[in-house]
Scaffold this active site. Sequence first.
Site, PDB file in Angstrom:
ATOM      1  CE  LYS A  13     -28.890  38.959 -29.676  1.00 47.11           C
ATOM      2  NZ  LYS A  13     -27.901  39.819 -29.167  1.00 47.11           N
ATOM      3  NE  ARG A  85     -26.853  42.003 -35.644  1.00 42.54           N
ATOM      4  CZ  ARG A  85     -26.388  40.930 -35.099  1.00 42.54           C
ATOM      5  NH1 ARG A  85     -26.906  39.652 -35.345  1.00 42.54           N
ATOM      6  NH2 ARG A  85     -25.517  40.990 -34.288  1.00 42.54           N
ATOM      7  NE  ARG A 124     -19.767  36.825 -26.851  1.00 47.63           N
ATOM      8  CZ  ARG A 124     -20.775  37.317 -27.496  1.00 47.63           C
ATOM      9  NH1 ARG A 124     -22.075  37.150 -27.330  1.00 47.63           N
ATOM     10  NH2 ARG A 124     -20.444  38.236 -28.600  1.00 47.63           N
ATOM     11  NE  ARG A 157     -18.490  36.978 -31.699  1.00 49.07           N
ATOM     12  CZ  ARG A 157     -19.707  37.103 -31.705  1.00 49.07           C
ATOM     13  NH1 ARG A 157     -20.728  36.200 -31.096  1.00 49.07           N
ATOM     14  NH2 ARG A 157     -20.093  38.326 -32.289  1.00 49.07           N
ATOM     15  NE  ARG A 168     -20.387  42.790 -32.265  1.00 48.80           N
ATOM     16  CZ  ARG A 168     -20.206  41.987 -31.142  1.00 48.80           C
ATOM     17  NH1 ARG A 168     -18.910  41.928 -30.553  1.00 48.80           N
ATOM     18  NH2 ARG A 168     -21.161  40.953 -30.858  1.00 48.80           N
TER      19      ARG A 168
END
Length: 217
Positions: A13, A85, A124, A157, A168
């Site tokens: 996204k 969300r 990431r 992160r 998550r």
Amino acid sequence: MRLVMLGPPGAGKGTQAKVLEERYGASQLSTGDLLRQNVADGSPLGAKAKSFMDSGGLVPDDVIVGMMEVPLAKLDSFVLDGFPRTVAQAETLDAMLGKLGKPLTAVLLFDADRATLLRRLAGRWTNPRTGRTYHLEFNPPKVAGIDDQDGGPLVQRPDDAADVVAKRLETYDAQTAPLVEYYDRTGRLVRIDGLQAIGDVTAAVQKAIDARSGAAA
Ligand code: ADP
Ligand code: AMP
């Protein structure tokens, strides 16, 4: 252009939102980035949000909606990344945009299988200042640990650690996946195959936007 980017963590996204921002000048509004900024600044909002973010759960709807009200009222063109969300957030967003006379253009659903999502999140690297992401394997920066664009440092992160990622993804399935039906029912959902290479996903997004603009004209 007023878009929602929907999909599980790691689906791509944010990567595509940045492309749209550059291509169309539509501001990326990432609730995750805004929340992390608040945590880093030590604001009261950040203090409220931190424990939910650390555990991989969702920050309460009233905190999120309160944070989004002003930017949504100000901007005519935006790409919402990570918001809404929950169904309650989606309903509030529709009501807010309805009042402002700025309905959504489309909702783009990015999907990828779980193994792919895990691999993407594990590799990431993020620029905490701008939210731009890279990937060790799939989209490496020219110099390891440095953002090509602004030369800023890249970090991993803490919530991309495997145990938080598992939570998550569970949170997504339980609380966010129902939005697929919510937007599909109202004819606003466009499915994008998020498994393709980044450039091919961008081409699919472009095609979807062109089709929607054609339909609207
Ligand atoms: P999201 O915003 O949905 O959580 P990101 O856009 O941050 O996901 O992408 C997650 C990771 O996967 C990043 O490291 C990014 O560079 C990488 N990535 C994004 N899209 C693709 C893709 N189509 N193929 C391979 N890697 C991708
Ligand atoms: P993201 O950067 O989109 O992966 O978001 C990081 C974290 O911020 C999530 O795991 C949630 O804890 C929180 N968060 C971001 N957006 C929302 C939202 N719309 N509603 C509730 N919590 C959110």
